[in-house]
Design an enzyme around this catalytic site. Structure first.
Site, PDB file in Angstrom:
ATOM      1  N   ASP A 290       0.834  -1.214   0.000  1.00 49.91           N
ATOM      2  CA  ASP A 290       0.000   0.000   0.000  1.00 49.91           C
ATOM      3  C   ASP A 290       0.864   1.259   0.000  1.00 49.91           C
ATOM      4  O   ASP A 290       2.033   1.229   0.434  1.00 49.91           O
ATOM      5  CB  ASP A 290      -0.882   0.048   1.259  1.00 49.91           C
ATOM      6  CG  ASP A 290      -1.909  -1.057   1.266  1.00 49.91           C
ATOM      7  OD1 ASP A 290      -2.249  -1.565   0.187  1.00 49.91           O
ATOM      8  OD2 ASP A 290      -2.357  -1.411   2.379  1.00 49.91           O
ATOM      9  N   TYR A 291       0.253   2.330  -0.397  1.00 50.51           N
ATOM     10  CA  TYR A 291       0.901   3.648  -0.398  1.00 50.51           C
ATOM     11  C   TYR A 291       1.561   3.934   0.955  1.00 50.51           C
ATOM     12  O   TYR A 291       2.694   4.393   1.034  1.00 50.51           O
ATOM     13  CB  TYR A 291      -0.175   4.699  -0.719  1.00 50.51           C
ATOM     14  CG  TYR A 291       0.285   6.117  -0.744  1.00 50.51           C
ATOM     15  CD1 TYR A 291       1.013   6.602  -1.826  1.00 50.51           C
ATOM     16  CD2 TYR A 291      -0.007   6.994   0.305  1.00 50.51           C
ATOM     17  CE1 TYR A 291       1.440   7.919  -1.859  1.00 50.51           C
ATOM     18  CE2 TYR A 291       0.419   8.307   0.278  1.00 50.51           C
ATOM     19  CZ  TYR A 291       1.148   8.763  -0.808  1.00 50.51           C
ATOM     20  OH  TYR A 291       1.569  10.064  -0.842  1.00 50.51           O
TER      21      TYR A 291
END
Ligand code: URA
Length: 239
Positions: free
Chosen positions: A104-105
């Site tokens: 994820d970011y």
């Protein structure tokens, strides 16, 4: 895995310009895995066998890197919002690398980057069950029942997680947070966050510390190193 247009692959092999490559295809000079292909835009992958006039084209040599992904970058090749991507860290590397799976970011940690489609496919295939070790800082403190649920498998959306290992690394009663190591063999979207959510806890921070037998070692966030032949070989022969 990256699928690419045939004319692009031929052009990138340095045989002809994109336009000339298109003509070669239309003229029936190109074969993919032994079959003549005349349709422009046919998609091929990194292990399609491509010949022009019977001669195999040179494909890129295969390379795999272990990357310490920092928090705050996306792990796709391009981002529609123009944010920095993992690929931006490999500008000096002349191969078209892409990530093996996603982080994820806001997740940091170990991410493999490769141009070896076959290896990427193998590692990402659910049946190969590559183990991944995550360290999560969660809100609240897990009860023994919640730990047991995480270990046995929890339901999230249409999935149920498989058996997992859970190890409590640190508990901060005053701040009401806990650092938990979770070892899983799957990789559904937001899997770790959704597993903790399923037992009522929010993940505040997440990092991946280990992928199969690989660890970050002395890499700093944003750094990478190429895997050795021995490591690649081990990855190819996992299970
Ligand atoms: N699980 C998540 O929730 N996020 C990641 O980035 C990786 C695993």
């Amino acid at each position: 895995m990256a699928l690419e247009r045939l004319q692009k692959v031929i052009a990138e092999a340095g045989i002809a310009s994109r336009r000339k490559a298109e003509k070669m295809i239309v003229d029936g000079r190109v074969r993919v895995d032994g079959k003549v292909v005349t349709k422009l835009g046919t998609k091929v992958d990194t292990f399609s066998n491509i010949t022009v006039d019977g001669d195999p084209i040179e494909r890129e040599s295969l390379h795999t890197y272990l990357f310490y992904k920092p928090r705050g970058i996306v792990s796709t090749a391009k981002d529609e919002k123009g944010r920095k991507t993992v690929v931006d860290y490999f500008e000096d590397i002349p191969y078209r690398l892409y990530p093996v799976g996603r982080l994820d970011y806001d997740t940091s940690g170990l991410l493999l980057m490769t141009n070896d489609g076959k290896l990427a496919n193998k590692l990402m295939h659910p049946k190969n069950e590559v183990s991944k070790v995550y360290v999560a800082k969660i809100k609240g403190i897990l009860t023994p029942e919640e730990i047991m649920s995480l270990k046995k498998g929890v339901k999230f959306d249409k999935y149920k997680s498989s058996r997992a290992k859970v190890k409590i690394l640190k508990t901060d009663k005053r701040k009401n947070t806990q650092i938990v190591q979770l070892t899983i063999h799957e990789g559904h979207y937001h899997q770790v966050k959704r597993m903790f959510k399923a037992v009522g806890h929010l993940v505040e921070k997440l990092s991946r510390e280990r992928y199969a037998f690989l660890e970050l070692g002395n890499l700093a966030s944003g750094q990478y190193r190429e895997l050795t032949h021995e490591e690649i070989d081990r990855l190819k022969h996992l299970n």
